[in-house]
Design a protein around this motif. Sequence first.
Motif, PDB file in Angstrom:
ATOM      1  N   CYS A  10       0.925  -1.282   0.055  1.00 18.72           N
ATOM      2  CA  CYS A  10      -0.133   0.046   0.140  1.00 18.72           C
ATOM      3  C   CYS A  10       0.778   0.881   0.036  1.00 18.72           C
ATOM      4  N   ALA A  11       0.522   2.444  -0.683  1.00 20.89           N
ATOM      5  CA  ALA A  11       1.316   3.470  -0.851  1.00 20.89           C
ATOM      6  C   ALA A  11       0.369   4.946  -0.948  1.00 20.89           C
ATOM      7  N   THR A  12       0.860   6.156  -0.526  1.00 21.43           N
ATOM      8  CA  THR A  12       0.040   7.268  -0.450  1.00 21.43           C
ATOM      9  C   THR A  12       0.946   8.259  -1.102  1.00 21.43           C
ATOM     10  N   GLU A  13       0.448   9.393  -1.621  1.00 19.28           N
ATOM     11  CA  GLU A  13       1.131  10.344  -2.398  1.00 19.28           C
ATOM     12  C   GLU A  13       1.479  11.449  -1.303  1.00 19.28           C
ATOM     13  N   ASP A  14       2.244  12.101  -1.870  1.00 16.88           N
ATOM     14  CA  ASP A  14       2.732  13.462  -1.001  1.00 16.88           C
ATOM     15  C   ASP A  14       2.254  14.808  -1.313  1.00 16.88           C
ATOM     16  N   ARG A  56      -1.027  16.787  -2.245  1.00 16.36           N
ATOM     17  CA  ARG A  56      -2.490  17.022  -1.562  1.00 16.36           C
ATOM     18  C   ARG A  56      -3.366  17.395  -2.737  1.00 16.36           C
ATOM     19  N   GLN A  57      -4.335  16.328  -2.719  1.00 15.65           N
ATOM     20  CA  GLN A  57      -5.764  16.437  -3.491  1.00 15.65           C
ATOM     21  C   GLN A  57      -5.217  16.534  -4.961  1.00 15.65           C
ATOM     22  N   ARG A  58      -4.222  15.722  -5.331  1.00 12.17           N
ATOM     23  CA  ARG A  58      -3.798  15.489  -6.857  1.00 12.17           C
ATOM     24  C   ARG A  58      -5.155  14.972  -7.736  1.00 12.17           C
ATOM     25  N   ASN A  59      -5.146  15.280  -8.810  1.00 13.18           N
ATOM     26  CA  ASN A  59      -6.775  15.219  -9.462  1.00 13.18           C
ATOM     27  C   ASN A  59      -6.771  13.747  -9.985  1.00 13.18           C
ATOM     28  N   ASN A  60      -5.774  13.022 -10.519  1.00 13.88           N
ATOM     29  CA  ASN A  60      -5.790  11.834 -11.124  1.00 13.88           C
ATOM     30  C   ASN A  60      -4.689  10.931 -10.472  1.00 13.88           C
ATOM     31  N   PRO A  61      -5.123   9.899  -9.758  1.00 16.27           N
ATOM     32  CA  PRO A  61      -4.083   9.075  -9.233  1.00 16.27           C
ATOM     33  C   PRO A  61      -3.139   8.297 -10.223  1.00 16.27           C
ATOM     34  N   SER A  62      -2.097   8.540  -9.825  1.00 11.44           N
ATOM     35  CA  SER A  62      -0.906   8.049 -10.464  1.00 11.44           C
ATOM     36  C   SER A  62      -0.766   6.484 -10.600  1.00 11.44           C
ATOM     37  N   ARG A  63      -0.219   5.804 -11.624  1.00  8.13           N
ATOM     38  CA  ARG A  63       0.224   4.426 -11.885  1.00  8.13           C
ATOM     39  C   ARG A  63       1.578   4.112 -11.646  1.00  8.13           C
ATOM     40  N   ALA A  64       2.375   5.305 -11.519  1.00  9.03           N
ATOM     41  CA  ALA A  64       3.943   5.082 -11.445  1.00  9.03           C
ATOM     42  C   ALA A  64       4.254   4.929  -9.852  1.00  9.03           C
ATOM     43  N   PRO A  65       5.228   4.373  -9.278  1.00  9.52           N
ATOM     44  CA  PRO A  65       5.452   3.881  -8.124  1.00  9.52           C
ATOM     45  C   PRO A  65       6.295   4.917  -7.635  1.00  9.52           C
ATOM     46  N   GLU A  66       7.085   5.806  -8.424  1.00  8.39           N
ATOM     47  CA  GLU A  66       7.934   6.862  -7.750  1.00  8.39           C
ATOM     48  C   GLU A  66       7.185   7.960  -7.493  1.00  8.39           C
ATOM     49  N   VAL A  67       5.954   8.143  -7.805  1.00  5.25           N
ATOM     50  CA  VAL A  67       5.041   9.327  -7.349  1.00  5.25           C
ATOM     51  C   VAL A  67       4.519   9.279  -5.802  1.00  5.25           C
ATOM     52  N   TYR A  68       4.666   7.954  -5.297  1.00  7.29           N
ATOM     53  CA  TYR A  68       4.198   7.713  -4.115  1.00  7.29           C
ATOM     54  C   TYR A  68       5.237   7.821  -2.943  1.00  7.29           C
ATOM     55  N   ALA A  69       5.276   8.607  -1.982  1.00  7.89           N
ATOM     56  CA  ALA A  69       6.142   8.874  -1.119  1.00  7.89           C
ATOM     57  C   ALA A  69       6.043   7.947   0.236  1.00  7.89           C
ATOM     58  N   TYR A  70       5.263   7.476   0.293  1.00 11.98           N
ATOM     59  CA  TYR A  70       4.933   6.638   1.690  1.00 11.98           C
ATOM     60  C   TYR A  70       4.341   5.241   1.343  1.00 11.98           C
ATOM     61  N   TRP A  71       5.206   4.189   1.805  1.00  6.63           N
ATOM     62  CA  TRP A  71       5.124   2.637   1.694  1.00  6.63           C
ATOM     63  C   TRP A  71       4.911   2.062   2.996  1.00  6.63           C
ATOM     64  N   GLY A  72       4.032   0.929   2.757  1.00  4.25           N
ATOM     65  CA  GLY A  72       4.008   0.089   3.768  1.00  4.25           C
ATOM     66  C   GLY A  72       4.958  -1.120   3.709  1.00  4.25           C
TER      67      GLY A  72
END
Length: 127
Positions: free
Chosen positions: A96-100, A102-118
């Motif tokens: 699971c991951a979440t972006e950094d 705030r309120q980005r319009n379109n969720p990305s499919r690129a893992p490098e966009v996600y700053a926090y990971w389980g």
Amino acid sequence: QVQVAESGGGLVQAGGSLRLSCAISGRTFSNYNTAWFRQAPGAEREFVAALKWNGLATTYADSVQGRLTIARGNAKDTTYLQMNSLKPDDTVVYYCATEDNRQRNNPSRAPEVYAYWGQGTQVPVSS
């Protein structure tokens, strides 16, 4: 600080179902897109599904479309991934991951966009 924790992994038979949960703490949950990725040994991390920050839009990888569902959980600040009709090929570690952003319009499919990971949770699917 932001913390991401997956739960719910475990052995399941082919054709069966499993629900993974993701709890995110340390900030306002509802302002950020979240996503699930998976990774097999020796392979790159693969996008599975993403949920828009407001809970009103989702996007899925073609390989899981119709079998997996991402949504907000009933528990506070959680996202879940409902997996149905599981196949032996689905036997990987799920993250699971979440972006950094705030309120980005379109969720990305690129893992490098996600700053926090389980830490990831294993889902073995037996044939």
